[in-house]
Design a protein around this motif. Sequence first.
Motif, short mmCIF file in Angstrom:
data_model
loop_
_atom_site.label_atom_id
_atom_site.label_comp_id
_atom_site.label_asym_id
_atom_site.label_seq_id
_atom_site.Cartn_x
_atom_site.Cartn_y
_atom_site.Cartn_z
N ARG A 115 46.25 62.30 45.85
CA ARG A 115 45.16 62.77 45.32
C ARG A 115 45.42 64.51 44.64
N GLY A 116 45.23 64.52 43.47
CA GLY A 116 45.33 65.75 42.82
C GLY A 116 46.56 65.90 41.87
N LYS A 117 47.57 64.94 42.22
CA LYS A 117 48.53 65.05 41.42
C LYS A 117 48.72 64.18 40.15
N THR A 118 49.29 64.50 39.02
CA THR A 118 49.37 63.84 37.76
C THR A 118 50.72 63.37 37.46
N GLY A 119 50.97 62.23 36.58
CA GLY A 119 51.88 61.52 36.34
C GLY A 119 51.72 60.62 35.12
N ARG A 120 52.72 59.94 34.69
CA ARG A 120 52.81 59.10 33.55
C ARG A 120 52.62 57.61 33.82
N ILE A 121 51.76 56.65 33.27
CA ILE A 121 51.82 55.48 33.94
C ILE A 121 52.79 54.65 33.41
N THR A 122 53.58 53.94 34.09
CA THR A 122 54.80 53.21 33.73
C THR A 122 54.48 51.61 33.61
N ASN A 166 40.84 54.53 40.67
CA ASN A 166 41.30 56.07 41.23
C ASN A 166 41.90 57.07 40.49
N VAL A 167 42.23 56.90 39.41
CA VAL A 167 42.96 57.51 38.38
C VAL A 167 41.95 58.10 37.02
N ALA A 168 41.87 59.14 36.71
CA ALA A 168 41.25 59.84 35.45
C ALA A 168 42.36 60.25 34.43
N LEU A 169 42.28 59.83 33.12
CA LEU A 169 42.96 60.15 32.00
C LEU A 169 42.95 61.61 31.76
N VAL A 170 44.10 62.33 31.57
CA VAL A 170 44.16 63.48 31.12
C VAL A 170 44.24 63.89 29.91
N ASP A 171 43.42 64.71 29.24
CA ASP A 171 43.30 64.96 27.73
C ASP A 171 44.93 65.45 27.37
N PRO A 172 45.60 64.97 26.53
CA PRO A 172 46.82 65.52 25.97
C PRO A 172 46.75 66.90 25.49
N THR A 173 45.61 67.18 24.51
CA THR A 173 45.48 68.76 24.00
C THR A 173 44.96 69.77 24.85
N THR A 174 43.88 69.27 25.75
CA THR A 174 43.36 70.42 26.81
C THR A 174 43.86 70.49 28.01
N GLY A 175 44.38 69.41 28.72
CA GLY A 175 44.76 69.22 29.87
C GLY A 175 44.04 68.91 31.00
N GLU A 176 42.66 68.51 30.26
CA GLU A 176 41.53 68.44 31.68
C GLU A 176 41.42 66.65 31.50
N THR A 177 40.67 66.58 32.60
CA THR A 177 40.50 64.97 32.78
C THR A 177 39.16 64.63 32.04
N VAL A 178 39.38 63.52 31.41
CA VAL A 178 38.09 63.15 30.47
C VAL A 178 37.95 61.59 30.74
N LYS A 179 36.59 61.37 30.17
CA LYS A 179 36.09 60.00 30.34
C LYS A 179 36.61 59.49 29.26
N VAL A 180 36.88 58.00 28.94
CA VAL A 180 37.39 57.60 27.67
C VAL A 180 36.22 56.74 27.08
N GLY A 181 35.92 56.58 25.88
CA GLY A 181 34.89 55.54 25.25
C GLY A 181 35.82 54.96 24.26
N SER A 182 35.23 53.90 23.63
CA SER A 182 35.93 53.24 22.50
C SER A 182 34.82 53.22 21.35
#
Length: 107
Positions: A22-29, A72-88
């Motif tokens: 919990r709380g750690k960030t990383g790239r999806i492989t 259990n994962v939330a996307l991190v916005d590449p511009t702001t660095g905050e977690t965001v919800k995603v819509g399409s």
Amino acid sequence: MNKKKLHVKTGDTVKVLAGDERGKTGRITAVNIEKQRVTIEGLNLVTKHTKPSAQNPQGGITKIEAPIHASNVALVDPTTGETVKVGSRKNSEGKTERYSKKTGEVI
């Protein structure tokens, strides 16, 4: 099994919301759509015991990344660095795009 689309895809930077990491960030492989699980680079390491074989004559104990459920994962916005919800939504050319529900910008 239901093949529901996930809110994340390979290459996204995500933050883990639950579990030991919990709380750690990383790239999806890797992403498993059927089981709705994602593997994150360097997170959720488990110990794997390998028997000596032709590929691995030494055998031994290795650490590998285990998948985490996508909820259990939330996307991190590449511009702001905050977690965001995603819509399409569809853009002007009719192509589907992912966007941040917080800012409205395309991800």
